[in-house]
Structures are given as structure tokens and as C-alpha cells.
Design a protein around this motif. Structure first.
Motif, mmCIF file in Angstrom:
data_model
loop_
_atom_site.group_PDB
_atom_site.id
_atom_site.type_symbol
_atom_site.label_atom_id
_atom_site.label_comp_id
_atom_site.label_asym_id
_atom_site.label_seq_id
_atom_site.Cartn_x
_atom_site.Cartn_y
_atom_site.Cartn_z
ATOM 1 N N TRP A 240 30.115 -22.785 -16.003
ATOM 2 C CA TRP A 240 29.024 -22.539 -16.961
ATOM 3 C C TRP A 240 28.329 -23.845 -17.366
ATOM 4 C CZ3 TRP A 240 26.915 -18.007 -17.523
ATOM 5 C CH2 TRP A 240 26.051 -17.741 -18.597
ATOM 6 N N TRP A 244 20.384 -25.141 -16.421
ATOM 7 C CA TRP A 244 19.789 -23.989 -17.099
ATOM 8 C C TRP A 244 18.530 -23.616 -16.348
ATOM 9 C CZ3 TRP A 244 21.900 -20.872 -20.554
ATOM 10 C CH2 TRP A 244 21.073 -19.901 -21.120
ATOM 11 N N GLY A 246 16.337 -20.981 -17.148
ATOM 12 C CA GLY A 246 15.405 -20.116 -17.857
ATOM 13 C C GLY A 246 16.024 -18.787 -18.206
ATOM 14 N N MET A 247 17.178 -18.508 -17.640
ATOM 15 C CA MET A 247 17.831 -17.230 -17.885
ATOM 16 C C MET A 247 19.314 -17.461 -18.166
ATOM 17 S SD MET A 247 17.740 -13.927 -17.819
ATOM 18 C CE MET A 247 18.715 -12.473 -17.438
ATOM 19 N N SER A 248 19.851 -18.416 -17.469
ATOM 20 C CA SER A 248 21.284 -18.691 -17.535
ATOM 21 C C SER A 248 21.513 -19.991 -16.781
ATOM 22 C CB SER A 248 22.053 -17.550 -16.885
ATOM 23 O OG SER A 248 21.718 -17.482 -15.519
ATOM 24 N N PRO A 249 22.729 -20.486 -16.766
ATOM 25 C CA PRO A 249 22.969 -21.677 -15.952
ATOM 26 C C PRO A 249 22.853 -21.364 -14.463
ATOM 27 C CG PRO A 249 24.698 -21.374 -17.562
ATOM 28 C CD PRO A 249 23.892 -20.121 -17.544
ATOM 29 N N THR A 251 24.714 -20.824 -12.172
ATOM 30 C CA THR A 251 26.058 -20.432 -11.767
ATOM 31 C C THR A 251 26.152 -18.923 -11.746
ATOM 32 O OG1 THR A 251 28.413 -20.526 -12.276
ATOM 33 C CG2 THR A 251 26.945 -20.470 -14.145
ATOM 34 N N PRO A 255 29.873 -16.589 -18.990
ATOM 35 C CA PRO A 255 29.704 -17.493 -20.128
ATOM 36 C C PRO A 255 31.024 -17.963 -20.726
ATOM 37 C CG PRO A 255 28.831 -15.291 -20.621
ATOM 38 C CD PRO A 255 29.296 -15.262 -19.213
ATOM 39 N N ARG A 291 18.855 -12.761 -11.216
ATOM 40 C CA ARG A 291 18.963 -14.176 -10.885
ATOM 41 C C ARG A 291 20.330 -14.736 -11.288
ATOM 42 N NH1 ARG A 291 14.520 -18.071 -13.408
ATOM 43 N NH2 ARG A 291 13.223 -16.842 -12.028
ATOM 44 N N GLN A 292 20.948 -15.417 -10.394
ATOM 45 C CA GLN A 292 22.177 -16.154 -10.690
ATOM 46 C C GLN A 292 23.323 -15.276 -11.142
ATOM 47 O OE1 GLN A 292 19.460 -18.269 -10.915
ATOM 48 N NE2 GLN A 292 20.495 -19.485 -9.375
#
Ligand SMILES: Cc1cc2nc3c(=O)[nH]c(=O)nc-3n(C[C@H](O)[C@H](O)[C@H](O)COP(=O)(O)OP(=O)(O)OC[C@H]3O[C@@H](n4cnc5c(N)ncnc54)[C@H](O)[C@@H]3O)c2cc1C
Ligand code: SF4
Ligand code: SF4
Ligand code: FES
Lengths: 626, 245
Positions: A240, A244, A246-249, A251, A255, A291-292
């Protein structure tokens, strides 16, 4: 503490489940204590604390933790499992709705035939003594059969067979393992489960043996002390940490994967091995709803024939000198991806295309086949023929440097389970399941030898809880919200320790971490003082884990002056099997990092042989011109 | 001017608030390259750029089932709900106690999954993975595997009230699907049909509400209908339902 809250508290700390041995209360009724109370003195702690006891405490309820818990219970131990997130839905396993499994259980030998392949896939890095024990454990633990036993129905191909055909081979794979069924099974078997409980630290007795752990119930903010004869740490990766987007890391981990376990080990002075290794995968960039997270397309790297550059050429067919006759796996693909990016052949958003034209075909892995259908149904999105995917970190391969063949760390009674090296090659399940089995067995065996758990070191409990509660209470001037500080650490990390590295970038990350620690951390604060599901408070606590892991990775990444596994250095682009069949070792000693490279353990397969079977290309490989 | 989403979020921290209350947040509409902004992204925008709100998530891609909530009155996964500019409401999943804001405690439904016991019941241990008819696997069992335990189906089932004894007599759609998985597969040897009946199979009147919200696209009603028919054929249909305490 007033009578009412004391009574409420007693209720919340009540005894649950078959696995529970004792539950009690400590620390109530006293607000006036010195912070140096003796080990036995519960009244030293001015916070309400629920105490829970079992033979074995398992921290983390992913594949590794659930397997450890199941094994320990099978051996007769009483077990408590603690998890930071929602039970059965947390960490990497909680996301993994349909694992590919890897197994050697159908193999004729006891697992010893598997180790050569395992070493090869991991660029020669495994500690061979441990790897042999791992392969033998997986052979005995039968992950595929167990997966079906507890609930999943693994993929059957159009001719009705399982993908592995139960074939006798060192390694086999099946598709469609759902960790949620392992979680259900642990609950059904009677483990005492504490989910939404964040372990802050592991407790040690005066002799340095494990005594338990202390955590916070995130739903109430109340403290829990878990006392146990042995502890299995199965807290997943620190993925984690990655940037970043824009939505999450960047990865696919969850979390909860903030590296709390790694931080605890490092702070206790344990040396860590190969922390620089953080495998990545390539995952669909848009629509943002997937995404991701690998909800749909993704995992492209494990099906490399699908991976294309910006000109829609297969990246694998661009190698001038394919490593013929040699194994060609994930690590090499990660390096080819980096090479493609460095050559300027990546797609608009820094990744690749996946040829999805025949995803729905029944001969494909189940993983891919309903991508188009799901994206249309859920998001009204028509998946294009060529789907853009970008690199993002998916696991952490580092582990305690010294690790016994029963998965015990240097701290007596503290066992460790995680996918570790397995993730390097896309065999994370093998690693997590196998080490979980070893750790559960080791922890139960050791617990059976001990007549009682060590006494709770209340002075430690007091210090740990004091730190956590003071993060909630802090009111610094010009405060910066913890969640924002947390994100700055992620950004600092990704800038220099993402898939493409060099000395300058790593040092820049370290400099930014120094700045964050000296300027931002002292100003970090939690706006809401509620103790109930306060995510800002949790992020404030986890920031320490992120920083510790980031520093450990940076130290290891600096000293591996070559390219190997997922560690790609533009200033040392070659993979060097002559000089670099070595592990990195990083350790925090008296608050200073000490790092060194150490020869691999080649007690079973010699370095010389390894050097001939490991594909020897780094990111310096020549590729055909477009 | 940029387009705006007005998110009306039901807030409630049981440790500090007397009652739930709505709070409006303005979030800029930022679409991604596919023209999509999801509900989870809206919540992230509030939580990171404005102030902390309670919402749960893990995978952010429609897998883990943790982000289930009521969006514009419909039970759904936030990460799999595309938004449009304009007004939207976010409320916690009904029928479960609120832990904070949009996070609920779904354990009373999860307990039904535990009771359903999906561990395979066989006389002989599993030696090899047996063959399974491909159509059965791909079109039914694979989808049952994919259940997210999101509990959306529990939140809409009219047979499960906020309060009331049906939670005792009826395992609910999700757990019935867990039982169905073992009834339909060819490995399990227990009497899963009888188990389904004891779990309230006939309490379901096939209203279809659960089907409308299931993110795994499990054909819940069809499967229940088939089990009801099979149970009737076997003479397992109860002659009525009784209220027991
Ligand atoms: C979408 C996806 C697909 C994947 N596909 C494959 C595949 O096909 N094959 C394969 O081999 N691998 C795959 N992987 C990787 C594999 O799923 C993971 O390596 C594996 O699940 C890790 O299991 P674990 O138990 O070690 O860690 P985790 O599942 O991360 O479990 C760690 C647990 O510890 C808890 N925890 C963390 N910190 C604390 C704390 N402070 N206190 C209390 N609890 C804590 C977390 O909540 C979490 O539940 C995939 C991963 C993802 C996300
Ligand atoms: S179809 Fe049956 S289970 Fe589904 S919502 Fe209606 S009554 Fe409930
Ligand atoms: S059956 Fe569908 S709606 Fe119900 S819990 Fe499973 S995934 Fe959710
Ligand atoms: S966050 Fe996992 S389903 Fe939405």
C-alpha cells in the motif's frame, strides 16, 4: 472508569467462541499510575484494556494467517486470530476473488524435487534450506485439495478436467481459489476472531520470548491485549506504500497492507532479507472502477504472450536472444517491461496493451473470461480489443533474514508467514499457504511444550498504547491531517522506489522521507477525536510502518548494485550471476541502518549450477528494432 | 464551469451523534479516460480533500464486496457504480447496525454463511480433483464461487425484516446460494436439499429483489426455484410456516 462504562466494557471484552481460553479485564479503576509500572502490574495502564488468551495468536487473517490458524487448531491448540480489516475480506487475500493456485501435491517425491524449479524461478535467491522445508510443507499441506475441501470449486476446462489434470509434476496450477472460504473455515473451526482490530506491536517478556501482542479495536478504540504462548505474524505485504494514482496506490494489495508486521520486526532489531524485491504486475488503467484492483483484466504478466508495447508488438518476441532452453518467467518479464518503458515503447499512461480479443474463449484462464461481460454489466463499458495496463506493485518479497525451517524468527516463539519470495514468480499462494502451514504447525508444537504463556509486560503495553492514543490527541500548530501525510509518504516512495530505480532517485526518496519525518510528522494530527472507525487515526498510526518499510527497501535497493528480480536499476542494468548471487540484509541497529550483501545459501544447488540455469538478462538486453 | 456532483451522505457516529443526519458535499465531476467516475471515487474525493467520512473498501474493483451501500436508494457496490453529474445520495446498507456513516456490521448475515458450511462433505477424503461437467462449472458453480458476501441481497429481501424472527428461520439468499453450491456440485454427499429446506428455502416467494442487486450475477431466484421444485418432488415441502421463539 465509571460503573456504566466499566460494565459496557466488560460486555465488549466478553468471552467468545470455543477457541478462547481466558478473557478478562485489566487496567480499569486506576488513572493514577506511573508509566514505569512493573511487568506484572496491570494498573500501570491508564486505559481500559480487554485481555484475551490462547495458546497461539495469529495476527492477520489472509491465506497465510488462515492456514496457520487451521493448522494450529488441527494440532490441538486454542487459537485467536486478529485482523485489521473485515474478516475474510481484507488485505491481499481479501481482494483475491479467484486465485491461481500453485502446488506440488501431486508430485511423486516429498517436495524435494520442487526446489530446483523454485530456485530457478526466483533468480537463484532462495535460502535453500528454508526453500526445501517450504516445498515439503506444501506437498504435505495439499493446497489444491484443501482449497476444494473448504469451499472453492477450482476451474474445470471444457473437457471437464481440472486445469492441473492432477498431473505428476514439480509444479502445477489450478484456477479459482477463493480465500473467503478459508476464512469461513477458520471461524467454523472455532477460532476466536477479532476483526477490525489493529495490532500495534508484539510483546516480549524479559527473556526476549514472545508474550503476545497489543492492539486497538477499530470499532470502539478500546485496547486489547492478546496473551499467547506463541505468535504467528501473518500481516501481509507493505504494497500500500506505492504511490497514488488518483484512485488508490499503484498496487493491487489492500489498504490494510501497510507493512505493520515488517515495521514491528525491524523495530525489534531483526535483520530483513531482500527487501528491495517488490514484484509488479500490469493492471487495467481505465475505467477507474477497476483500476489497480484487478477486478477485470490484469494479471497480464502471468500470461505474457498477451503483453504488447505501444506499437502492439509482443514484448517477448522482441528479445534478440531468447533464453532458449532456460526457464523464462515472471522476473524476466518484469525486466522486459521495464526495458520497454525505458526504450520509450510504453503506452500513453506508461504501460502496455493486452490483446483482449479472444478473452472470452473457453480455453482461457477463468480469470480473463468474464472481464468484458462484467465491465459491460457493471459499468456500461465496452472493453476494447486492446486494453491498456500499467505496472503496479502486487506483493512484497522481503522476509526476516534468519528464519528457521519451522518458520520461526529470531525472536523465540514468534513465527512468520507470508507469500515472500513466492510473489517474485507469481506463486504467492504457494508461499503464503506453505509458510502458513509451517508457522501454524511450529507455533502449535512450541506452544504444546510450554506450560504457560509469559506474563503480560504491562510497561510495554502502556508505552505502546500511550503512543497510539497520543496520536489521536495531538493538537499541533499548523497541523497536517494524517491522511495527507500518509499520501506524501506514498508519493515519496513511488518516485524513487517504483519499478525503475537508480541511486539518485533512491536518495531523493530518502531525502523526502527525512523531510517528512522532521517537518510533517511533528505536525501530523487527527481532526476527529472519535475513537470509532477513525480512519485518520489509523493512518496516523500506520505512517510509522510506511516510513520504516520505505527506509528498509531504500537501504536494500541501494546496496543491490545490479538488476535482479523486480529490482531494476538504470545505473546497474545488468544481471550478474557471477558476482551477485547474493541476498541483501538490512537491519536497524541503535536507530541506524546497517546493510550488507551476503552470499546465498547454496547448500543444495550450487551457485555454479544456478548461474547456468538462471536467464542472465537485466534491463540491458538488446531488443530488436521496431 | 466544471460539472458538480452533490453527494448527500448519511452520517452517523454512534459514539458521538444522537441520530443519523445528512450532510451535503460538493465534488467536482472528474471523469476518467472512459468517461466514468465511480461512487467510490466520489467518496474518496470527500474523504481525502474535504473531511473524513466512514466508508469501507478494499479492492476498489468489484471483487471484495466491502463497499456495499445504498446509492440513490439502490443496494450496490460503490466501486462498481458509475455516477453522473448531479445529486446523489449515499446511505448505509439497511437492516444492519451502523458502525459509522456508511459502514455497517454485516455479521448477522455472515453468520448464515458460516452455518451453511460450504466445506465439502464426503465419505472419502479428496484424493484427486474429480472431473466436473463443464457447463455446470462455468455457468453455475463459478458464479456461486464469485459471491462477494456483499450482503446486498440481504438488505433487499422482503422476507428479512429489520427486526423479526425471519432472521432465525431463514438463512437468506446469500447463504442459500452457499448451500446450493454444494447441492449442485457433484462432489458433496450430504443432504444439502434437506439443509436448504431447514434453512428456510420455502420462505422465499421468488420475488426477485435479490437478483436485481447481486453484483455476481448469480441467478438466485432460478436456483431457489429449482431447489424448491426438487424439494417438493422429494416431499420435503413443509405444510406451513410456524413462528417459533
Ligand atoms: C487481485 C489479486 C490477484 C492475485 N492473484 C494471485 C494468483 O493468481 N496467484 C498467486 O499465487 N497469488 C496471487 N495474488 C497474491 C496473493 O493473493 C497474495 O500474495 C496472498 O493473498 C497474500 O496472503 P497473506 O496472507 O500473506 O497476506 P494478506 O492477504 O495481505 O493478509 C494479511 C492480513 O493481515 C492483516 N493485517 C495487516 N496488518 C495488520 C495489523 N496491524 N493488525 C492486524 N491485522 C493486520 C490484514 O488485514 C490482512 O487480512 C493475487 C493478489 C491479488 C490482490
Ligand atoms: S427472491 Fe426470495 S430470497 Fe430473493 S429477495 Fe425475494 S424472497 Fe428474498
Ligand atoms: S449472493 Fe450476490 S448479493 Fe448476495 S451476498 Fe453474494 S454476491 Fe452479494
Ligand atoms: S471495494 Fe471491493 S467490491 Fe468495492
Amino acid at each position: 472508569m465509571s460503573e456504566v462504562s466499566r460494565r459496557d466494557f466488560l460486555k465488549s471484552a466478553g468471552l467468545v467462541g470455543v477457541g478462547a481460553a481466558v478473557a478478562g479485564l485489566a487496567g480499569c479503576g486506576s488513572n493514577t499510575t506511573s508509566s514505569n509500572g512493573s511487568s506484572e502490574d496491570a494498573s500501570a495502564v491508564p486505559y481500559p484494556v480487554g485481555v484475551h488468551e490462547a495458546d497461539v495468536l495469529v495476527i492477520g487473517g489472509g491465506i497465510a494467517g488462515c492456514t496457520a490458524a487451521r493448522r494450529a487448531m488441527a494440532k490441538g491448540a486454542s487459537v485467536i486470530v486478529v485482523d485489521k480489516g473485515l474478516w475474510g475480506h481484507s488485505g491481499t487475500s481479501g481482494i483475491n476473488w479467484g486465485h491461481d493456485t500453485e502446488t506440488n501435491e501431486w508430485s511423486d517425491d516429498d517436495g524435494s524435487g520442487t526446489i530446483a524449479f523454485w530456485c530457478m524461478c526466483h533468480d537463484g535467491m532462495p535460502d535453500q534450506t528454508f526453500a526445501l522445508a517450504l516445498c515439503q510443507a506444501v506437498h504435505k499441506a495439499r493446497p489444491d485439495a484443501t482449497t476444494e475441501q473448504v469451499g472453492s470449486i477450482l476451474e474445470r476446462t471444457p473437457d471437464n478436467h481440472p486445469a492441473s489434470l492432477n498431473a505428476v509434476a514439480p509444479f502445477n496450477g489450478d484456477h479459482g481459489c477463493f480465500p473467503r472460504y478459508f476464512a469461513q473455515s477458520v471461524k467454523r473451526l472455532g477460532a476466536e476472531i477479532h476483526d477490525r482490530t489493529n495490532i500495534l506491536d508484539v510483546l516480549l517478556d524479559e527473556g526476549g520470548n514472545v508474550a503476545g501482542a497489543v492492539g486497538l479495536n477499530l470499532k470502539t478504540g478500546e485496547a486489547s491485549v492478546f496473551r499467547a504462548k506463541t505468535v504467528v505474524m501473518a500481516m501481509g505485504s507493505f504494497a500500500w506504500i506505492s504511490g497514488w494514482n488518483g484512485m488508490s496506490p499503484y498496487t493491487i494489495a489492500g489498504p490494510e497492507n501497510t507493512g505493520d508486521g515488517h515495521r514491528i520486526l525491524i523495530q525489534k532489531g531483526l535483520a530483513m532479507r531482500d527487501m528491495e524485491q517488490e514484484p509488479f504486475d500490469n493492471v487495467q488503467w481505465t475505467p477507474i472502477g477497476i483500476r489497480q484492483g484487478m477486478g477485470s483484466t490484469g494479471g497480464a504478466i502471468t500470461n505474457h504472450t498477451l503483453l504488447l508495447n505501444k506499437n502492439k508488438e509482443r514484448i517477448t518476441t522482441r528479445i534478440d536472444t531468447p533464453p532458449e532452453g532456460r526457464y523464462y518467467g515472471n522476473a524476466e518479464l518484469m525486466r522486459l517491461c521495464v526495458k520497454t518503458i525505458l526504450d520509450g515503447d510504453a503506452t500513453e499512461n506508461g504501460g502496455f496493451y493486452v490483446d483482449a480479443r479472444n478473452f472470452a474463449d473457453p480455453t482461457n484462464n477463468r480469470y480473463y473470461r468474464r472481464c468484458g461481460e462484467n465491465q459491460m454489466r457493471a459499468l456500461g463499458y465496452e472493453m476494447p480489443d486492446y486494453v491498456e495496463v500499467v505496472p503496479e506493485q502486487w506483493e512484497t518479497a522481503g522476509r526476516p533474514f534468519n528464519y528457521s525451517t519451522t518458520a520461526e524468527t529470531e525472536i523465540p516463539g514468534l513465527f512468520y508467514a507470508a507469500s515472500g519470495q513466492g510473489s517474485w514468480f507469481g506463486m504467492a499462494f504457494f508461499g503464503a499457504y506453505g509458510t502458513g502451514f509451517m508457522a501454524g504447525e511450529g507455533a502449535a508444537d512450541k506452544a504444546a511444550e510450554l506450560s504457560a504463556a509469559s506474563a503480560i509486560p504491562w510497561d510495554q503495553v502502556n508505552g505502546i498504547l500511550g503512543d497510539a492514543y497520543s496520536l489521536l490527541d495531538a493538537e499541533p500548530e499548523n497541523g497536517i491531517r494524517s491522511t495527507i501525510v500518509f499520501r506524501k509518504i506514498q508519493e515519496a516512495y513511488w518516485s524513487g522506489l517504483g519499478p525503475i530505480r537508480n541511486e539518485e532517485g533512491i536518495n531523493a526518496t530518502l531525502a523526502e522521507l527525512d523531510r517528512i519525518e522532521s517537518e510533517d510528522i511533528p505536525k501530523m494530527f487527527v481532526p476527529s477525536k472519535s475513537k470509532q472507525m477513525n480512519s485518520d487515526w489509523l493512518r496516523a498510526i500506520e505512517a510509522k510502518s510506511l516510513i520504516t518499510c520505505a527506509r528498509g527497501v531504500a537501504q536494500a535497493a541501494l546496496i543491490r548494485k545490479e538488476t535482479r528480480g523486480a529490482h531494476c536499476r538504470t545505473d546497474y542494468p545488468a544481471l550478474d550471476n557471477v558476482n551477485w548471487l547474493k541476498n541483501t540484509k538490512v537491519q536497524l541497529v541503535d536507530n541506524a541502518w546497517v546493510s550488507e550483501v551476503v552470499d546465498i545459501d547454496d547448500s543444495i544447488i550450487s551457485k555454479e549450477i544456478l548461474a547456468t540455469i538462471i536467464p542472465d538478462f537485466g534491463i540491458d538486453i538488446t531488443v530488436k528494432p521496431n | 464551469m466544471a460539472e458538480i456532483i452533490t453527494a448527500k451522505v448519511l452520517r452517523y457516529d454512534p459514539s458521538t451523534d444522537d441520530a443519523p443526519w445528512f450532510q451535503d458535499f460538493q465534488v467536482e465531476w472528474v471523469e476518467d479516460p472512459s468517461g466514468i467516475m465511480t461512487a467510490l471515487q466520489v467518496l474518496h474525493a470527500i474523504n481525502y480533500d474535504q473531511e473524513q467520512i466512514g466508508y469501507d473498501y478494499c479492492c476498489r474493483s468489484g471483487l471484495c464486496g466491502r463497499c456495499s451501500m445504498l446509492i440513490d436508494g439502490k443496494a450496490a457496490l460503490a466501486c462498481w457504480t458509475p455516477m453522473t453529474p448531479g445529486d446523489h445520495t449515499f446511505e448505509p446498507l439497511p437492516k444492519f447496525p451502523v458502525v459509522k456513516d456508511l459502514i455497517v456490521d454485516r455479521s448477522r448475515a455472515y453468520e448464515r454463511f458460516i452455518e451453511a458450511n460450504t466445506s465439502i462433505q464426503t465419505v472419502n477424503p479428496i484424493v484427486n480433483l474429480p472431473d466436473i461437467d463443464y457447463n455446470l462449472y462455468w455457468n453455475t458453480l463459478e458464479r456461486l464461487n464469485m459471491c462477494r458476501e456483499c450482503m446486498c441481497c440481504y438488505s433487499v429481501c422482503p422476507k428479512l425484516q429489520d427486526k423479526g424472527s425471519n432472521w432465525k428461520d431463514f438463512s437468506g439468499p446469500g447463504a442459500l446460494m452457499a448451500i446450493a453450491q454444494r447441492y449442485l456440485d457433484t462432489e458433496d454427499e450430504a443432504d444439502r436439499l434437506a439443509q436448504a429446506v431447514y434453512s428456510g428455502l420455502f420462505i422465499c416467494d421468488q420475488c426477485g429483489e435479490c437478483n436485481k442487486v447481486c453484483p455476481s450475477y448469480i441467478a438466485i431466484v432460478d436456483i431457489i426455484a429449482q431447489m424448491q421444485e426438487d424439494a417438493t418432488t422429494r416431499g420435503l415441502q413443509p405444510s406451513g410456516t410456524a413462528e417459533f421463539m
